[in-house]
Design a protein around this motif. Structure first.
Motif, PDB file in Angstrom:
ATOM      1  N   LEU A 115       0.868  -1.176   0.000  1.00  0.00           N
ATOM      2  CA  LEU A 115       0.000   0.000   0.000  1.00  0.00           C
ATOM      3  C   LEU A 115       0.907   1.229   0.000  1.00  0.00           C
ATOM      4  N   THR A 133      -2.373   4.890  -2.256  1.00  0.00           N
ATOM      5  CA  THR A 133      -3.405   5.233  -1.276  1.00  0.00           C
ATOM      6  C   THR A 133      -3.394   6.706  -0.885  1.00  0.00           C
ATOM      7  N   GLN A 149      -8.128   1.064   2.630  1.00  0.00           N
ATOM      8  CA  GLN A 149      -9.028  -0.079   2.841  1.00  0.00           C
ATOM      9  C   GLN A 149      -9.556  -0.607   1.505  1.00  0.00           C
ATOM     10  N   MET A 157      -6.732  -2.340  -0.347  1.00  0.00           N
ATOM     11  CA  MET A 157      -6.407  -3.653   0.205  1.00  0.00           C
ATOM     12  C   MET A 157      -7.468  -4.677  -0.173  1.00  0.00           C
ATOM     13  N   LEU A 201       2.320  -7.347   4.291  1.00  0.00           N
ATOM     14  CA  LEU A 201       1.811  -6.079   3.781  1.00  0.00           C
ATOM     15  C   LEU A 201       2.744  -4.939   4.147  1.00  0.00           C
ATOM     16  N   THR A 211       3.093  -0.889   4.285  1.00  0.00           N
ATOM     17  CA  THR A 211       2.220   0.285   4.284  1.00  0.00           C
ATOM     18  C   THR A 211       3.058   1.544   4.387  1.00  0.00           C
ATOM     19  N   GLY A 256      -5.685  -0.965   5.701  1.00  0.00           N
ATOM     20  CA  GLY A 256      -5.349  -2.305   5.246  1.00  0.00           C
ATOM     21  C   GLY A 256      -5.829  -3.369   6.209  1.00  0.00           C
ATOM     22  N   ILE A 274      -8.314  -6.634   5.790  1.00  0.00           N
ATOM     23  CA  ILE A 274      -7.814  -7.964   6.152  1.00  0.00           C
ATOM     24  C   ILE A 274      -8.745  -8.633   7.168  1.00  0.00           C
ATOM     25  N   ILE A 287       1.739  -7.192   9.024  1.00  0.00           N
ATOM     26  CA  ILE A 287       1.727  -5.784   8.618  1.00  0.00           C
ATOM     27  C   ILE A 287       2.890  -5.037   9.232  1.00  0.00           C
TER      28      ILE A 287
END
Length: 343
Positions: A177, A212, A220, A223, A236, A238, A247, A251, A262
């Protein structure tokens, strides 16, 4: 992070007028007009400008509040403006013009575009205004008088190194992301993460990437799209903690909380709480308060006696925060993080 994309922009009186109406402004300790071309503003007459990427992202809210406190301590007036959204280069150009017209002695800016803002910065500096970058470097770096920021490549590398080590023997299946295309911070963090993971842009372990703008709602949705294309994802990246929160929401809705690891960057108090709760595995803490304080101090010194700050990049530091430390990476736990978040 430095791959930059040129942005077209114009400098128009209409844009300045619009900025005066649309950009958020805060001020304190007002004084009479004054100030000289090479610093030396009379006591009680110091105006400092701050231009952030947005006025809603928690990171920039903290930076603005810290700059306000530092300005108050120095008896200065802070005039804080922001772009309408992350990537609003023309809004930042108009904000710089607005601040110069109000007679500021110095401007602190977190550039949306590391190169697209250069002409406006040069015009300000040509009129004797000290300009320092916070959080985001310009390209070239010497387009401003100094930069006070996180080493974002190192922050991304720490995030990637932690994710790689935490996956253990599991083959990485990574989705990303990202922030805003072409942004300096965005590119450094992205590239640093890949280095920390030991991957390249075209590695087969990278299953998908979405932009994003660092926004939770957009993250969101992004993701959700990534999970549809890559349901097997187990890691992930970010760009920041709002993106991590978005995110995680996707998930969780997909029932994959135990599948996807994450990592993030920011180090807000909320982000540290999310690490403690297991929502984010690790985050890299930045120090926006330090950036703002050092920027204000530089402008106050310049206004008082004409002394400019140390040129180039001044690293304000970063710290990996996790309750699941890994061998070979220095880190602090969430108790330390809660005591030091964004200090």
């Amino acid at each position: 992070m430095n791959i930059t994309t040129p942005h077209r922009f114009g400098i128009r009186l209409a844009a300045v007028a619009a900025a005066a109406l649309l950009l958020g402004t805060t001020a304190c300790s007002t004084g009479t007009e004054g100030g000289g071309d090479e610093g030396g503003a009379p006591e009680g007459d110091l105006k400092i400008g701050l231009v952030t990427k947005t006025d809603s992202n928690p990171f920039f809210v903290n930076m603005r509040e810290s700059a306000q406190a530092a300005a108050d301590e120095n008896g200065a007036e802070l005039i804080a403006l922001a772009g309408a959204f992350d990537g609003d280069n023309e809004g930042q150009v108009a904000a710089i013009e607005n601040l110069v017209s109000q007679g500021v002695q110095g401007i602190m800016i977190t550039p949306n575009s590391s190169s697209g803002i250069l002409a406006a910065i040069k015009q300000a500096r040509d009129q004797g205004v000290l300009v320092v970058a916070l959080d985001t470097a310009t390209d070239p770096e010497d387009a401003v008088d100094a930069t006070f920021a996180t080493d974002n490549f190192a922050a991304g590398e720490a995030q990637g190194g932690w994710v790689k080590a935490s996956l253990g023997d599991d083959e990485p299946q990574v989705v990303m992301l990202d922030g805003t295309p072409g942004g300096t911070v965005d590119t450094f963090r992205h590239d640093g993460f890949l280095k920390g993971m030991g991957l390249s842009e075209d590695s087969p372990e990278i299953l998908g990437m979405e932009n994003t703008n660092g926004d939770q709602t957009k993250a969101q949705t992004a993701m959700e799209n990534l999970l549809q294309r890559a349901p097997e994802a187990n890691a992930l990246y970010t760009i920041n903690e709002p993106a991590a929160a978005g995110g995680f929401a996707a998930i969780k809705a997909a029932g994959k909380e135990d599948q996807v690891l994450i990592g993030s960057i920011d180090g807000s108090c909320t982000g540290v709480e999310n690490v403690k709760a297991g929502i984010i595995g690790a985050t890299v803490m930045q120090f926006p308060t330090k950036m703002a304080e050092q920027g204000v101090d530089a402008i106050v010194t310049y206004a008082n006696d004409g002394t400019k700050p140390k040129e180039g990049f001044n690293d304000t530091g970063s710290v990996l925060i996790t309750d699941q430390p890994v061998e070979g990476l220095d880190s602090e736990d969430t108790e330390w993080g809660a005591d030091n978040c964004w200090g």
